[in-house]
Design a protein around this motif. Sequence first.
Motif, PDB file in Angstrom:
ATOM      1  N   ARG A 183       0.787  -1.227   0.000  1.00 19.21           N
ATOM      2  CA  ARG A 183       0.000   0.000   0.000  1.00 19.21           C
ATOM      3  C   ARG A 183       0.822   1.281   0.000  1.00 19.21           C
ATOM      4  O   ARG A 183       0.353   2.320   0.402  1.00 19.21           O
ATOM      5  CB  ARG A 183      -0.984   0.054   1.189  1.00 19.21           C
ATOM      6  CG  ARG A 183      -1.927  -1.114   1.249  1.00 19.21           C
ATOM      7  CD  ARG A 183      -2.991  -0.871   2.276  1.00 19.21           C
ATOM      8  NE  ARG A 183      -3.942   0.102   1.808  1.00 19.21           N
ATOM      9  CZ  ARG A 183      -5.085  -0.183   1.237  1.00 19.21           C
ATOM     10  NH1 ARG A 183      -5.419  -1.428   1.043  1.00 19.21           N
ATOM     11  NH2 ARG A 183      -5.890   0.778   0.838  1.00 19.21           N
ATOM     12  N   TYR A 184       2.083   1.221  -0.409  1.00 14.49           N
ATOM     13  CA  TYR A 184       2.867   2.442  -0.506  1.00 14.49           C
ATOM     14  C   TYR A 184       3.113   2.784  -1.962  1.00 14.49           C
ATOM     15  O   TYR A 184       3.481   1.923  -2.755  1.00 14.49           O
ATOM     16  CB  TYR A 184       4.210   2.288   0.217  1.00 14.49           C
ATOM     17  CG  TYR A 184       4.163   2.739   1.658  1.00 14.49           C
ATOM     18  CD1 TYR A 184       3.893   1.845   2.678  1.00 14.49           C
ATOM     19  CD2 TYR A 184       4.373   4.071   1.982  1.00 14.49           C
ATOM     20  CE1 TYR A 184       3.839   2.277   3.987  1.00 14.49           C
ATOM     21  CE2 TYR A 184       4.316   4.502   3.301  1.00 14.49           C
ATOM     22  CZ  TYR A 184       4.050   3.606   4.298  1.00 14.49           C
ATOM     23  OH  TYR A 184       3.999   4.014   5.591  1.00 14.49           O
ATOM     24  N   LYS A 185       2.925   4.072  -2.295  1.00 13.32           N
ATOM     25  CA  LYS A 185       3.309   4.549  -3.620  1.00 13.32           C
ATOM     26  C   LYS A 185       4.732   5.077  -3.497  1.00 13.32           C
ATOM     27  O   LYS A 185       5.067   5.728  -2.509  1.00 13.32           O
ATOM     28  CB  LYS A 185       2.396   5.691  -4.069  1.00 13.32           C
ATOM     29  CG  LYS A 185       0.977   5.253  -4.316  1.00 13.32           C
ATOM     30  CD  LYS A 185       0.122   6.416  -4.795  1.00 13.32           C
ATOM     31  CE  LYS A 185      -1.291   5.954  -5.094  1.00 13.32           C
ATOM     32  NZ  LYS A 185      -2.194   7.049  -5.399  1.00 13.32           N
ATOM     33  N   ILE A 186       5.554   4.800  -4.515  1.00 11.10           N
ATOM     34  CA  ILE A 186       6.982   5.151  -4.439  1.00 11.10           C
ATOM     35  C   ILE A 186       7.310   6.161  -5.514  1.00 11.10           C
ATOM     36  O   ILE A 186       6.929   5.986  -6.664  1.00 11.10           O
ATOM     37  CB  ILE A 186       7.857   3.907  -4.714  1.00 11.10           C
ATOM     38  CG1 ILE A 186       7.362   2.711  -3.931  1.00 11.10           C
ATOM     39  CG2 ILE A 186       9.307   4.190  -4.455  1.00 11.10           C
ATOM     40  CD1 ILE A 186       7.740   2.720  -2.511  1.00 11.10           C
ATOM     41  N   ILE A 187       8.027   7.210  -5.132  1.00  8.67           N
ATOM     42  CA  ILE A 187       8.526   8.167  -6.126  1.00  8.67           C
ATOM     43  C   ILE A 187      10.021   8.294  -5.931  1.00  8.67           C
ATOM     44  O   ILE A 187      10.489   8.567  -4.838  1.00  8.67           O
ATOM     45  CB  ILE A 187       7.855   9.529  -5.948  1.00  8.67           C
ATOM     46  CG1 ILE A 187       6.401   9.408  -6.374  1.00  8.67           C
ATOM     47  CG2 ILE A 187       8.492  10.588  -6.818  1.00  8.67           C
ATOM     48  CD1 ILE A 187       5.482   9.984  -5.418  1.00  8.67           C
ATOM     49  N   VAL A 188      10.769   8.091  -7.024  1.00  8.64           N
ATOM     50  CA  VAL A 188      12.229   8.178  -6.958  1.00  8.64           C
ATOM     51  C   VAL A 188      12.658   9.333  -7.844  1.00  8.64           C
ATOM     52  O   VAL A 188      12.277   9.401  -9.000  1.00  8.64           O
ATOM     53  CB  VAL A 188      12.872   6.881  -7.499  1.00  8.64           C
ATOM     54  CG1 VAL A 188      14.372   6.975  -7.427  1.00  8.64           C
ATOM     55  CG2 VAL A 188      12.373   5.682  -6.739  1.00  8.64           C
ATOM     56  N   ILE A 189      13.456  10.257  -7.307  1.00  9.66           N
ATOM     57  CA  ILE A 189      13.964  11.364  -8.127  1.00  9.66           C
ATOM     58  C   ILE A 189      15.476  11.357  -8.023  1.00  9.66           C
ATOM     59  O   ILE A 189      16.025  11.312  -6.919  1.00  9.66           O
ATOM     60  CB  ILE A 189      13.401  12.708  -7.662  1.00  9.66           C
ATOM     61  CG1 ILE A 189      11.882  12.698  -7.759  1.00  9.66           C
ATOM     62  CG2 ILE A 189      13.941  13.844  -8.527  1.00  9.66           C
ATOM     63  CD1 ILE A 189      11.249  14.012  -7.387  1.00  9.66           C
ATOM     64  N   VAL A 190      16.142  11.386  -9.175  1.00  9.19           N
ATOM     65  CA  VAL A 190      17.606  11.360  -9.187  1.00  9.19           C
ATOM     66  C   VAL A 190      18.114  12.600  -9.909  1.00  9.19           C
ATOM     67  O   VAL A 190      17.660  12.917 -10.993  1.00  9.19           O
ATOM     68  CB  VAL A 190      18.112  10.101  -9.930  1.00  9.19           C
ATOM     69  CG1 VAL A 190      19.616  10.110 -10.028  1.00  9.19           C
ATOM     70  CG2 VAL A 190      17.644   8.845  -9.223  1.00  9.19           C
ATOM     71  N   HIS A 191      19.057  13.317  -9.293  1.00  7.90           N
ATOM     72  CA  HIS A 191      19.713  14.448  -9.956  1.00  7.90           C
ATOM     73  C   HIS A 191      21.181  14.103 -10.110  1.00  7.90           C
ATOM     74  O   HIS A 191      21.816  13.682  -9.145  1.00  7.90           O
ATOM     75  CB  HIS A 191      19.651  15.716  -9.103  1.00  7.90           C
ATOM     76  CG  HIS A 191      18.291  16.150  -8.706  1.00  7.90           C
ATOM     77  ND1 HIS A 191      17.604  17.151  -9.349  1.00  7.90           N
ATOM     78  CD2 HIS A 191      17.476  15.729  -7.712  1.00  7.90           C
ATOM     79  CE1 HIS A 191      16.439  17.333  -8.779  1.00  7.90           C
ATOM     80  NE2 HIS A 191      16.327  16.489  -7.782  1.00  7.90           N
ATOM     81  N   ILE A 192      21.719  14.281 -11.308  1.00  4.26           N
ATOM     82  CA  ILE A 192      23.168  14.129 -11.484  1.00  4.26           C
ATOM     83  C   ILE A 192      23.669  15.413 -12.112  1.00  4.26           C
ATOM     84  O   ILE A 192      23.117  15.873 -13.113  1.00  4.26           O
ATOM     85  CB  ILE A 192      23.508  12.929 -12.384  1.00  4.26           C
ATOM     86  CG1 ILE A 192      23.051  11.633 -11.730  1.00  4.26           C
ATOM     87  CG2 ILE A 192      25.014  12.866 -12.621  1.00  4.26           C
ATOM     88  CD1 ILE A 192      23.465  10.393 -12.478  1.00  4.26           C
TER      89      ILE A 192
END
Lengths: 122, 175
Positions: free
Chosen positions: B121-130
């Motif tokens: 029941r968890y929504k996941i958001i991944v943000i990557v900055h390089i």
Amino acid sequence: MEEFHPHSDEMIFNAEEAHNIVKECIEGILGKVDYNHNKVNQWTATIVEQSLTHLVKLGKTYKYIVTCAVMQKCGAGLHTASSCFWDTTTDGKFPHSDSSKIKDGECATCCSAVLQIIFLAV
Amino acid sequence: MSDIAKDKAARLLKKRGSVSSLSSHEVRAKEILGKNKDSMSTVSYMDEPGHDIPRLAVQLENTYQLGPAKRFPVVTVNNILKDVLTNYLQEEKYEAELCRQMTKTISEVIKARVKDLMIPRYKIIVIVHIGQLNEQSMRIGSRCIWDPASDTFSSYAFKNTSLFALANVYAVYFE
């Protein structure tokens, strides 16, 4: 037993409103300033908080995540990518793009800011 | 006869906890057709007391759960981020094309590893900055409107001689 049916206008996220919010927040705060290392902390915080207040005022039943990157212009490159596990019918992010061309707010000639809004249905 | 068939059909519907998006009338019609072919021989369960009124098919049922059963493990995810960023970027130099691909790959890899943890029941958001290290200064900030009791985030920043990378994972509980 009653079922909760949210009204359709509450659940659809309006891209144009979001675009206006992003533009107003970035240009309002960074429009006329030069990059100042001491103040950048305050700027990022203000931009993000202001955009969140505007989003909440829209009155929709969403959770929001707002990210802002402010960078000094030195010819250095920056790439951002995001990968999300959510319900594609109700959730999304703004700006909507899969390349690294995110809304770029220019301020004077010394810094640029990128603001990204993610909304998730409750 | 047809009433009993309809009742049985309605009970079949409830028993299966149907998540179909067909209206109840259409579904019942289908069930009745099937039933007529087999006459009355498919009945295999007892009547439930108190459920005489056939209800409309519900799409989502109440779980009566007020919060997450299993919380999001921030420390584990921190380690995942550290692992992934170090492995992928330890030896790399900043190059525009490489880093463009790298951000996309890394965000997909992190999402896959967090999904493997199977937190329900968890929504996941991944943000990557390089970004390139070039004597410039930068600040990345984020704020969220969510329920702090159930939602959380995890973050890791990596730096080598020519580039820096920042990975953020946001986990939002879906009620």
